[in-house]
Design an enzyme around this catalytic site. Sequence first.
Site, PDB file in Angstrom:
ATOM      1  N   SER A   1       0.806  -1.215   0.000  1.00 35.83           N
ATOM      2  CA  SER A   1       0.000   0.000   0.000  1.00 35.83           C
ATOM      3  C   SER A   1       0.843   1.270   0.000  1.00 35.83           C
ATOM      4  CB  SER A   1      -0.964  -0.037   1.184  1.00 35.83           C
ATOM      5  OG  SER A   1      -1.885   1.023   1.147  1.00 35.83           O
TER       6      SER A   1
ATOM      7  N   ASP B   1      -1.187   1.147  -3.932  1.00 37.13           N
ATOM      8  CA  ASP B   1      -1.954   0.060  -4.538  1.00 37.13           C
ATOM      9  C   ASP B   1      -3.298   0.526  -5.107  1.00 37.13           C
ATOM     10  OD1 ASP B   1      -3.209   0.412  -2.027  1.00 37.13           O
ATOM     11  OD2 ASP B   1      -3.814  -1.686  -1.947  1.00 37.13           O
TER      12      ASP B   1
END
Length: 500
Positions: free
Chosen positions: A101, A248
């Site tokens: 992420s 992401d």
Amino acid sequence: MRKYFGTDGIRRIANTELSPGLVYRVAKAGAYALAKHTNHTPTILIGRDTRISGTLIESAMTAGFLSYGANVKSLGVIPTPGVAYLTKKLKADASVVISASHNTYEFNGVKYFSNKGMKIPDEIEEEIEEMMDSDKLDEFTAVNDKIGTAEVRTDLLDEYVYFFRKNFEEEFESYDTTDFVVAIDTANGATSVAAEKVFTALGIKHYIMNNTPNGVNINENCGSTHLDMIKKYVVENNCNLGIAYDGDGDRCLAIDENGNEINGDKLLAIISNYMKKKGTLKNDTIVATVMSNLGLRKYAEENGLKLVQTKVGDRYVLEEMLKNGYNLGGEQSGHIIFLDYNPTGDGILTSLMLIKVMLEGQKAASELCNIIKVYPQVLVNAKVSSNKKELYKEDEEIQKEIQKLEEEFSGNGRVLIRPSGTEPLIRVMIEGEDQEYIKEKANDLAQLIEKKLKDYLSVFGAVSIEGTKWCGKTWTSLKHANSVSYMTEKSPRDLAKVDP
């Protein structure tokens, strides 16, 4: 306490803590847990972001799935919500996103999605962990013609792009976009290709930056966690809006035309206001986490909306939405879930919803933000050993200080104490109207927590520790000058004072 999974999958330093061997076991155990009830050869999708370790982790993941007997479709670099969408569309049995992420490039992670395109619940993660450390794992090994096969399907990214065309193209063609331009920061991450394709297909004029990933520049001074660059760019280039995704692609933060941040709470207010007027906000309810700003609650109250709050984590937001039939929820970080479209946060979708509200109402982003007053919010971390993170609840001095502050705020502020799910920290968050004052109080409270919990046993005056038998059980005894206190080996919260 879970050994491998945190609040958002498994996330560690790639090729050391997140070794290929560990990933192989995660894959094999995950394939078993997610596909054990199927009566056919399972198909699992794998998507990843742009980290240099992505192909390494994907190779180990693929090997684990194939060894179990599952077939794999490798989607290549694709946003997390794209994987979730394709899992449902292709009726796959499960999927995995390899990403860390918003973290820096040396980290990587593994996030599982069920056949419904949703992050798997805690109990399935616990089942995977149990299987990973079990001797039974070796039993689930396919042989001969039962070994799985893998294929590369990077072309499926276009199916995800078509999802946006299908839902927005006709409407956007009816808007006047002559003087409308957007700046987009893709964080050198998973949206680097997808965002360009989507905005071009929808005919939205845009500048795009940080879309040249090289494996190590993901989130590097860019994206939703580093907004300075896009703030400056929006103002200097007279853009109507700035959009920043995370590594992401499941989060989105925005920048108004004046260079001011539009966080997840503001996005929820703007979009819920629009949906309510359109009659599409189910049960007139917004779902958010306990970390959402006090201003969001006051906005909801003033506009006849209900705000439901959950534990921190988009999975808990989604669980609440599914449980009670809500269709809008999210986090302050910009993780917004539109359940009518996709069962996970989607940065590109969020940005398009905001643009839709702006174009349809012919309003500037700054004007839309006027419907919510955001209170100053300070977050300070108290460093506390992982096995002591819950003890603040039982300390009278800490609890009295929290109560004192909340009474002082009288509804115009709040105190939130939250143990970190991944680090040896207790997060102290205070909201109020005076930034400097709440900063001072947050630091004071964090220091108090650190001091009181630094050596929990010392408050009992322990001078030595040894194992002992008492009442037929093995306890750890703390010997004092005038008394002996006994506690279980499992938890110091079970401490009971006994005369010697």
